[in-house]
Each structure stands twice: as structure tokens, then as C-alpha cells.
Design a protein around this motif. Structure first.
Motif, PDB file in Angstrom:
ATOM      1  N   ILE A 179      10.926   4.900  -5.028  1.00  0.00           N
ATOM      2  CA  ILE A 179      11.165   5.190  -6.443  1.00  0.00           C
ATOM      3  C   ILE A 179      10.191   6.240  -6.979  1.00  0.00           C
ATOM      4  N   ILE A 180       8.927   6.205  -6.599  1.00  0.00           N
ATOM      5  CA  ILE A 180       7.948   7.168  -7.111  1.00  0.00           C
ATOM      6  C   ILE A 180       8.239   8.583  -6.615  1.00  0.00           C
ATOM      7  N   PRO A 181       8.456   8.813  -5.315  1.00  0.00           N
ATOM      8  CA  PRO A 181       8.789  10.184  -4.894  1.00  0.00           C
ATOM      9  C   PRO A 181      10.083  10.713  -5.513  1.00  0.00           C
ATOM     10  N   VAL A 182      11.071   9.852  -5.659  1.00  0.00           N
ATOM     11  CA  VAL A 182      12.331  10.283  -6.279  1.00  0.00           C
ATOM     12  C   VAL A 182      12.106  10.665  -7.725  1.00  0.00           C
ATOM     13  N   LEU A 183      11.341   9.869  -8.460  1.00  0.00           N
ATOM     14  CA  LEU A 183      11.043  10.194  -9.856  1.00  0.00           C
ATOM     15  C   LEU A 183      10.233  11.486  -9.968  1.00  0.00           C
ATOM     16  N   CYS A 184       9.326  11.725  -9.034  1.00  0.00           N
ATOM     17  CA  CYS A 184       8.542  12.966  -9.057  1.00  0.00           C
ATOM     18  C   CYS A 184       9.425  14.188  -8.808  1.00  0.00           C
ATOM     19  N   ILE A 185      10.349  14.078  -7.878  1.00  0.00           N
ATOM     20  CA  ILE A 185      11.256  15.198  -7.602  1.00  0.00           C
ATOM     21  C   ILE A 185      12.165  15.455  -8.796  1.00  0.00           C
ATOM     22  N   MET A 186      12.651  14.382  -9.422  1.00  0.00           N
ATOM     23  CA  MET A 186      13.488  14.547 -10.613  1.00  0.00           C
ATOM     24  C   MET A 186      12.701  15.210 -11.743  1.00  0.00           C
TER      25      MET A 186
END
Length: 77
Positions: free
Chosen positions: A31-38
Motif C-alpha cells: 500500500i505505501i509504495p502504491v500510494l507513493c507512485i500515485m
């Protein structure tokens, strides 16, 4: 007087619970890497369109970023 023995079934977990736990752990880790990319994509889009007054489609164009890379890392002469 002896303590009542517990059944072995309480100590075992069903394979469905183990799979669900693995899936939930994977979701929590991603969830954290996905949120950072978004956040990066949204920030690029807002910065490029609002601050740069350029069309949104140019944000996702490879030549735009190649040009910026060339500007930043160009050798001075």
C-alpha cells in the motif's frame, strides 16, 4: 486433579486462514509504495499543467522527460 486436555484442532489453522493472512500481509506491504507512485503521478500532472501551463498529455510523453534530463545534465561549455 488434572487439567482438561485441549484438542489439537485449536492449535491448527485452516489453510484458508493462512492464505487470507498472507494476502492481507501482502496488501499491507504494497500500500505505501502504491500510494507513493500515485502521489508522484498526481504531483507531476498538477505541477506540469498548473505551473507549466502545458497540456496534461505531455506529462506522460517520454520525449518530454528526455528533454528535461538533457537540460539538467547537459555539459556546460
Amino acid at each position: 486433579m488434572t487439567a482438561p486436555s485441549r484438542s489439537n484442532e485449536q492449535g491448527k489453522r485452516s489453510s484458508g486462514r493462512i492464505v487470507a493472512r498472507i494476502i492481507w500481509l501482502s496488501i499491507k506491504m504494497l500500500i505505501i509504495p502504491v500510494l507513493c507512485i500515485m502521489a508522484l503521478i498526481v504531483g507531476l500532472a498538477i505541477g506540469y499543467t498548473v505551473l507549466g501551463d502545458k497540456p496534461l498529455s505531455d506529462v506522460f510523453d517520454f520525449n518530454t522527460w528526455k528533454h528535461m534530463y538533457d537540460l539538467v545534465f547537459a555539459e556546460g561549455g
